[in-house]
Design an enzyme around this catalytic site. Structure first.
Site, mmCIF file in Angstrom:
data_model
loop_
_atom_site.group_PDB
_atom_site.id
_atom_site.type_symbol
_atom_site.label_atom_id
_atom_site.label_comp_id
_atom_site.label_asym_id
_atom_site.label_seq_id
_atom_site.Cartn_x
_atom_site.Cartn_y
_atom_site.Cartn_z
ATOM 1 N N HIS A 18 43.505 -51.049 -27.219
ATOM 2 C CA HIS A 18 42.914 -52.276 -27.745
ATOM 3 C C HIS A 18 41.517 -52.576 -27.213
ATOM 4 C CE1 HIS A 18 42.848 -56.192 -29.587
ATOM 5 N NE2 HIS A 18 42.641 -56.781 -28.425
ATOM 6 N N ASP A 37 38.171 -57.870 -30.791
ATOM 7 C CA ASP A 37 39.383 -58.687 -30.704
ATOM 8 C C ASP A 37 39.119 -59.993 -31.453
ATOM 9 O OD1 ASP A 37 42.128 -59.164 -29.308
ATOM 10 O OD2 ASP A 37 40.943 -60.878 -28.651
#
Length: 323
Positions: A302, A104
């Site tokens: 994610h 991320d």
């Protein structure tokens, strides 16, 4: 549990979770988390990497957990956080090269640290977010063109004004983290829950989180305790530095990451395709990091290394073993 140490980087004091293999002299691998996470996001990787003969060190990025939380927005630039990583490397391995792994926000942090410190970073791996080269304009301009100007919500626009997102997240940190994580995981039913009008709040319209195997009650409670103590100001300040980051990186315009690279994304992760702008993130990366090996995992959202720890560990350890 790994050994928890407080390391003075010369720029900030970072809380570090460290596991060593059979020898404390194994090559240093520094793990860098994203938002809204913690060193704990790498809980499944530290042991296996250490057992493979490396020294594994997962940090709380400045602003998070047990690390320093300086007060100003400009304290959270890429330049400042890259300096933290290089200071940490020097503290733990003076004069030696290190390997960086990020997820991320941690991915652009490690990509750009490797780009700007090629003599100190021997190899770099990024999860979720591919490296798209030195930007030719600040990312604020990009999302304002494609979202804000069209009256559409974009989470990074919502994060820009200090205090607004903090108030929403800090009202119930555990719920905020759980609901956000579920909403962009590979387990959530198909739907663009972030497709809403400008002016909406972050959590508006997000699905109620359901139990998922990779995120236990204990995991959620850990994140909740961390953010209840640290707050969200420092983490959100990372999003408020796009113009400063752009200006800093212009010093490397036209440069590529020449070190060996590993990219791992998920085909259900909007960040892997840069919000739909890129059909093949690995092909994109090869332009800017010619020595990249890339993998896009089916069914993964994610939270790459938390959703599929065994698969990520297999790919990561294979790559590390061939460096």
């Amino acid at each position: 549990m790994p050994e928890m140490r407080q390391i003075d980087t010369g720029h900030a004091s970072l809380r570090c979770a460290i596991e060593e293999g059979g020898s404390a002299s194994g090559p240093l691998v520094i793990f860098v988390h994203g938002f809204p996470e913690s060193w704990y996001s790498w809980r499944h990787q530290l042991g296996p990497v250490a057992q493979a003969g490396f020294t594994a060190c997962a940090i709380d990025v400045r602003g998070y957990g047990g690390s320093d939380k300086p007060p100003l927005v400009e304290d959270y630039t890429l330049q400042a956080i890259a300096a933290d990583l290089m200071g940490l490397a020097e503290a733990l391995r003076p004069g030696e090269q290190v390997i960086l792994v990020g997820h991320d926000w941690g991915a652009p942090i490690v990509w750009n640290t490797a780009l700007t410190n090629p003599d100190r970073v021997s190899a770099v791996a990024g999860l979720s977010v591919p490296f798209a080269g030195v930007p030719n304009r600040p990312f604020t301009e990009v999302f304002r063109e494609h979202f804000t100007s069209k009256g559409k919500f974009f989470y990074q626009e919502y994060f820009q004004e200090p205090g607004i997102a903090e108030a929403e997240a800090e009202a119930d940190p555990e719920h905020f983290v759980q609901r956000m994580m579920y909403s962009i995981s590979g387990d959530v039913p198909h739907g663009d829950y972030y497709d809403k009008p400008l002016g909406a709040k972050f959590l508006d319209g997000l699905p109620d989180p359901q139990p998922v195997a990779w995120l236990t009650t204990e995991d959620i409670q850990f994140y909740g305790r961390e953010f209840s103590q640290s707050g969200f100001r420092g983490p959100l300040n990372r999003y408020r530095n796009h113009e400063r980051d752009y200006e800093w990186l212009q010093g490397w315009a036209g440069k590529r990451i020449e070190q060996p690279c590993l990219f791992i994304g998920g085909d259900r992760d909007p960040a892997t395709t840069l919000f739909g702008a890129v059909a093949d993130p690995v092909a994109l990366m090869r332009v800017f990091a010619p020595r990249v090996e890339g993998h896009v995992l089916p069914g993964v959202g994610h939270w790459t290394q938390q959703e599929r720890p065994a698969e990520v560990n297999r790919l990561l350890l294979d790559w590390l073993g061939r460096l």
